[in-house]
Each structure stands twice: as structure tokens, then as C-alpha cells.
Design a protein around this motif. Structure first.
Motif, PDB file in Angstrom:
ATOM      1  N   THR A 547       0.829  -1.207   0.000  1.00 45.51           N
ATOM      2  CA  THR A 547       0.000   0.000   0.000  1.00 45.51           C
ATOM      3  C   THR A 547       0.858   1.250   0.000  1.00 45.51           C
ATOM      4  OG1 THR A 547      -1.784  -1.142   1.177  1.00 45.51           O
ATOM      5  CG2 THR A 547      -1.758   1.268   1.303  1.00 45.51           C
ATOM      6  N   TYR A 548       1.887   1.255   0.822  1.00 43.70           N
ATOM      7  CA  TYR A 548       2.794   2.408   0.910  1.00 43.70           C
ATOM      8  C   TYR A 548       3.447   2.693  -0.441  1.00 43.70           C
ATOM      9  CZ  TYR A 548       7.113   4.908   2.169  1.00 43.70           C
ATOM     10  OH  TYR A 548       8.159   5.802   2.231  1.00 43.70           O
ATOM     11  N   ALA A 549       3.972   1.665  -1.089  1.00 41.43           N
ATOM     12  CA  ALA A 549       4.642   1.853  -2.378  1.00 41.43           C
ATOM     13  C   ALA A 549       3.659   2.295  -3.452  1.00 41.43           C
ATOM     14  CB  ALA A 549       5.333   0.552  -2.791  1.00 41.43           C
ATOM     15  N   ALA A 550       2.478   1.690  -3.484  1.00 43.30           N
ATOM     16  CA  ALA A 550       1.496   2.024  -4.514  1.00 43.30           C
ATOM     17  C   ALA A 550       1.025   3.476  -4.380  1.00 43.30           C
ATOM     18  CB  ALA A 550       0.309   1.066  -4.428  1.00 43.30           C
ATOM     19  N   VAL A 551       0.756   3.903  -3.159  1.00 44.60           N
ATOM     20  CA  VAL A 551       0.295   5.276  -2.946  1.00 44.60           C
ATOM     21  C   VAL A 551       1.388   6.266  -3.322  1.00 44.60           C
ATOM     22  CG1 VAL A 551      -0.449   6.954  -1.201  1.00 44.60           C
ATOM     23  CG2 VAL A 551      -1.375   4.630  -1.171  1.00 44.60           C
ATOM     24  N   TYR A 552       2.632   5.987  -2.938  1.00 47.86           N
ATOM     25  CA  TYR A 552       3.742   6.886  -3.259  1.00 47.86           C
ATOM     26  C   TYR A 552       3.922   7.024  -4.765  1.00 47.86           C
ATOM     27  CZ  TYR A 552       8.483   8.742  -3.642  1.00 47.86           C
ATOM     28  OH  TYR A 552       9.577   9.500  -3.973  1.00 47.86           O
ATOM     29  N   LEU A 553       3.965   5.909  -5.479  1.00 52.04           N
ATOM     30  CA  LEU A 553       4.193   5.962  -6.926  1.00 52.04           C
ATOM     31  C   LEU A 553       3.019   6.604  -7.654  1.00 52.04           C
ATOM     32  CD1 LEU A 553       5.800   2.431  -7.460  1.00 52.04           C
ATOM     33  CD2 LEU A 553       6.965   4.648  -7.500  1.00 52.04           C
TER      34      LEU A 553
END
Length: 578
Positions: A547-553
Motif C-alpha cells: 500500500t505504501y509503495a502504490a500510494v507513493y508511486l
């Protein structure tokens, strides 16, 4: 509105050619993909070692046998070839001197072949003193009793098998240098997958023939000393075969790219003298980093039990983004910076600034992720068997301390290559020794101070017993020393490079915006972590970190960060065209 990727507040640099611009972004993406593939199968290899050998005398033998020749490989391998050979070779290509470049590559290959053969022979002949120097504690094993494993004698046999691998991998590094100069990045960094695959094939094949079902728990529990000894030798023979595969798979592409290639041992070929003059300082700088690594091992051995292993587990996670995000950009930029040359100062500085922004884009959220979710990541990977909650906390705290210097370490790789591109290998070497001195000066008092405090006291776990083991925080002090040394190295290198270019502005303000975006992306991930039930830690980690990576990208793409496209490379551009 898309933000500029040049230095903050500086005038935009002259545009590079379309070929060079594409080579920078696509090259970094390809190096990233190759290194990621190699690292993933490397994790599988380590898991296989643990599965069959565990924490045992035979596991000690394998680790020591690999470490002994690895020192020479680190000195003469990719780092040295990249710094001394690629700049000279790339400039010849840029000047249209392809025949001269081919002759230079042939002469360097011949000289490396002679050195590698000599190293292999010396390693085989002097395996006994080499093992004694690297693992003098094994010398007492022969007197330990009839049931004990003589790790010294067994390691000597393994080193004699593995040492020729070092020479072959040096030649593989030469092939990498040629391919990088021709902007053929993926294969050279994917080739180590074959090395790991050969080790796994040899180990699993031997286990299959000896145990029948190599995954059976009862078969593993029933293994005797003779079986483990055979598996140990299988690993070593697999490593030797893998070294040849890593070199041979690159050779056809290397020969197809070059003109005028002819193996020679002459030092009179144009460019060889410049390569050799650059090699000495590079070896000194590489030696400084090797000294730093072994100094960490020595200092960790003086701390309370658990510090060396905690640092090793933390370093596995710490070095992953250094390789993926630091080395991928630095390696792809070295031939491009060499073609530009420092005479074109404004264009050179512009490439450094853009490449730094590309590094920051993934390194900054990794630092934020390690600091906020590192405990969860460590638990997902390591928390099983004897690895308990207090072990999880100690490794996380060491990882957090290392992470404070992660940004400096990744950007430093690019600045070092900037000096190498201009033919200066002395300045990075001098600064490397400064880093070692500063790291030690900070680490020694910090580790002695923190080693007085236990993990349970520091994080409030006093009510949770851990099989009678008490872990202390000395390893955190060592990691803090490494981080401080990394920042000192970055500051000194940046000042020296700025003095030579006349103007160099690194995009720190842009990095600050990336950090703000990463913190914002961490909010929904942290909320998800809080809401999730008490599932298996690996499942929780995948959901939270994903979730963290998807939201950041996604947010970076919506906000117009050019680095999203740079990392996605050709794949994203093709999707957009379609």
C-alpha cells in the motif's frame, strides 16, 4: 505542472542528445532489473544454505570459503574496472576511435587474464595461510575432539575449489565494463543470476541424490556429517561452474559490440597507461572499504553476543537499495559522463543533478519506509524459528541507524563515478580513507555506550522472555558510526567536485518534496497496519508495504515527477504511445 529535474535554483543545463538522455534513464532501469533479479535469487540461495546447513560448522565453512576470495574479487572486480577502464574506453568510443577502443579492451583483457590466473594459482597454493588469516579461530578445531568438525581443514579444501572462481569473475567484470560502455546494461547485471542458479542446482542436485526428497523435514533432520560435508563441496563446485557461466554468457555480445579486438599483453597499446595509472588509487579506495568492512566485524566481535548477526541481517536489507537505486544509476551514468567530460562543465553538472534526483526518488521513500515499517519488514523476513521478538527489535534498530546514512551512501556512488569519468581516481580514494577514520571515531564510543543498554529496556519488552538471551544495543552504535562517515564522505566529495566544475547544485529541495510525499503515503499504510487483525507477519508486511509503495508511486505520477517515467523506462513510454 512538471517540476524541473535540474539543480534547484540553478539554470537549466543544455539539453543532452536524445540518445544520451534515453541511455541514462533506460540504462538505470535495466541495471535495476538485472540487480533485482540477482538479489532475489541470492535470497533464495541464502535460504537454501540455511535449509540444508543451518547455523552449523558446515555453514561456517561455506561463509568463510566464500569470504576469503571475495576480498580479491572486490578489489579487482566491477568497482575497479568501472573506475579505471570504462572512462578511457567510453571516451575512445565517443571520439569515433572504435578500433583503438577494441585494441585497448584486448590489452586490458590480456593483462587481467594474467593477473587472474596468477591469483587463482596463488589461492590454490596458499589456501592454508589464507584461511588461517581469515579464520584463525578454526585452527583449534583439530584438537576439539573426535566428534567435532575440523573447520580449518575443510575450509582449506573449499577455498582451493572456489579460488579459481575469483579469477573468472574478474574477467566477467571486464565484460561488464565493455557492455556498459556500449550501453548494453541488462545482461551484465543479470549474469550473476546464472552464478546463483549454478550453486542452487549443484546443492539441490546433490541433496536429491543423497536424501531422495530434498525438501523432506525428516530427511533433513536425519542428515549425517558425511552428507553435510558432500553438500558443502557441492556448493563450492557449483560456485566455480557459475563463475564460468557468468563470464561466458556475456562473451558473445561483448565480441559482437567491439571492433579491432585482439587479446594482447602489451602495455604500449593506446590508453593502457592511463588505465593502469588510474588503477592504483582505485585499489587504494576499494581497500579502504574492505578495511571498513572487516573493522566492523572486528568491533562487533567485541560487543555482547548477538551484535554480529544482528548487523549482518540489517546489512542485507540496507545494501539492497544501495545496489538497486544507487549502483543502477551510477553504473549507467559513468559511460555517459565519460563521454561528456568535465570540460563541458554545465552539461556535466546537469547530468549529475538529474541522476541524483533519479536516485532520491526511490531512496528517500525507502528510508522513510525502513524507519516507519522496518520492524514489520524485518519480522516478515526473519521472524521464524529461534528469531524472536527481541531479535526483531534489535535488527530493526540497527537497520534504522544504518538508514540514516542510506541517502549519503547512494549519492556518494554517483559522485565517485563523476570523478572517475574525469580521470580522477585519487580524490575518491583519499576521501574513502577519511570515511573509515570518521566512522571508527564515532562508532567506538557510541557502541561502548549503547552496549550498556538492553533491547528489552530500550523498547519496553521486559515482560517478554527470550529463551534466557539478553541482547544489547552496541550494534546500533556501529551502524550510527557508518552513517556519520557516509555523510562526511558525501560532503567532502561534493565540495571537491563543485570546486572543479565551478557550479554544482544537487536537488536537495526536490528530495525534501519526495520525503513529504513519502510521509503522506505512509499515513494510509500505517492506518492499514493498525486496522489489520493479528495475521501472519509476512501477510501484513506485504499488504502494508505494498500500500505504501502504490500510494507513493501513484501520487508521484499524478504530481508530475519525471523520475516515475525515468524508472519505468521504455515500458511505460510504450504504454503511453499505445
Amino acid at each position: 505542472m512538471t517540476e524541473p529535474t535540474a539543480g534547484e535554483g540553478a539554470a537549466a543545463p543544455p539539453p543532452a542528445s536524445a540518445e544520451a538522455a534515453a541511455a541514462g534513464s533506460d540504462g538505470a532501469a535495466k541495471v535495476f532489473a538485472g540487480i533485482l533479479s540477482s538479489r532475489l535469487i541470492g535470497f533464495v540461495r541464502e535460504a537454501a544454505f540455511t535449509h540444508y546447513l543451518g547455523v552449523s560448522a558446515y555453514g561456517d565453512v561455506v561463509q568463510t570459503a566464500f569470504r576469503s576470495p571475495n576480498l580479491l574479487q572486490n578489489l579487482l572486480g566491477e568497482g575497479t574496472i568501472s573506475a579505471a577502464f570504462i572512462p578511457v574506453y567510453s571516451r575512445m568510443l565517443a571520439d569515433g576511435r572504435e578500433e583503438d577502443a577494441g585494441r585497448l579492451a584486448g590489452a586490458v583483457f590480456g593483462l587481467l587474464l594474467a593477473v587472474a590466473a596468477g591469483i587463482a594459482l596463488l589461492g590454490v597454493l596458499f589456501a592454508e595461510p589464507i584461511v588461517a588469516a581469515f579464520a584463525f579461530g578454526y585452527l583449534d578445531d583439530a584438537e576439539a575432539g573426535a566428534g567435532a568438525v575440523d573447520r580449518y581443514a575443510l575450509t582449506v579444501q573449499c577455498v582451493r575449489i572456489i579460488f579459481p572462481m575469483t579469477g573468472v569473475l574478474v574477467l566477467a567484470a571486464w565484460a561488464l565494463g565493455v557492455l556498459n560502455s556500449h550501453r548494453r546494461f541488462f545482461l551484465a547485471y543479470f549474469a550473476p543470476v546464472l552464478w546463483n542458479a549454478a550453486i542452487l542446482a549443484a546443492l539441490i542436485g546433490a541433496a536429491w541424490s543423497l536424501l531422495g526428497d530434498p525438501l523432506s523435514g525428516s530427511a533433513i533432520e536425519g542428515m549425517g556429517a558425511a552428507t553435510q560435508r558432500t553438500l558443502t563441496f557441492a556448493i563450492c563446485w557449483g560456485a566455480l561452474a557459475g563463475g564460468f557461466l557468468q563470464f561466458v554468457v556475456q562473451l558473445p555480445v561483448v565480441l559482437r559490440e567491439m571492433r579491432g579486438f585482439r587479446v594482447s599483453f602489451s602495455r604500449r597499446v593506446a590508453g593502457v597507461g592511463e588505465v593502469l595509472r588510474a588503477t592504483g588509487p582505485v585499489l587504494a579506495g576499494r581497500g579502504a572499504y574492505q578495511i571498513s568492512g572487516y573493522l566492523d566485524v572486528l568491533l562487533a566481535s567485541l560487543l555482547a553476543a548477538g551484535a554480529p548477526s544482528a548487523m549482518r541481517y540489517a546489512l542485507i536489507l540496507y545494501t539492497l537499495p544501495v545496489s538497486l537505486f544507487g549502483m543502477s544509476v551510477a553504473a549507467s551514468e559513468l559511460p555517459e559522463l565519460s563521454r561528456v567530460g568535465r570540460e563541458q562543465a554545465e552539461r556535466f553538472a546537469g547530468r549529475v543533478a538529474r541522476s541524483t534526483a533519479q536516485m532520491l526518488f526511490l531512496t528517500v521513500p525507502t528510508i522513510v519506509g525502513y524507519l516507519l515499517f522496518g520492524f514489520l519488514v524485518v519480522g516478515a523476513i526473519f521472524r521464524h524459528g529461534a528469531f524472536e521478538i527481541n531479535d526483531n527489535w534489535l535488527v530493526y534498530l540497527v537497520l534504522a541507524a544504518y538508514s540514516l546514512g542510506l541517502l549519503a551512501t547512494t549519492v556518494t556512488r554517483l559522485l565517485q563515478n563523476s570523478f572517475y569519468a574525469g580521470g580522477d581516481t585519487r580524490t575518491p580514494a583519499k576521501v574513502a580513507f577519511l570515511r573509515v577514520a570518521v566512522s571508527a571515531a564515532v562508532a567506538v564510543p557510541a557502541m561502548l555506550l549503547l552496549d550498556r543498554f538492553s533491547v528489552t529496556e530500550a523498547v519496553g519488552l521486559a515482560g517478554l522472555p527470550a529463551a534466557g538471551r539478553t541482547l544489547f544495543l552496541g550494534g546500533v552504535g556501529l551502524a550510527l558510526g557508518s552513517s556519520v562517515g557516509g555523510w562526511v564522505e558525501l560532503v567532502v566529495l561534493r565540495r571537491a567536485l563543485r570546486a572543479r566544475l565551478g557550479a554544482l547544485t544537487l536537488p536537495w529541495a526536490r528530495g525534501g518534496r519526495m520525503a513529504a510525499l513519502a510521509l503522506a503515503a505512509a499515513v494510509p499504510a500505517a492506518l492499514l497496519w493498525w486496522l489489520l487483525p493479528d495475521w501472519q507477519v509476512a501477510i501484513v508486511a506485504v499488504l502494508v508495504v505494498g500500500t505504501y509503495a502504490a500510494v507513493y508511486l501513484a501520487a508521484a505520477h499524478l504530481l508530475g515527477f519525471d523520475e516515475v517515467d525515468a524508472w519505468a523506462g521504455r515500458f511505460l513510454r510504450r504504454l503511453r504511445r499505445r
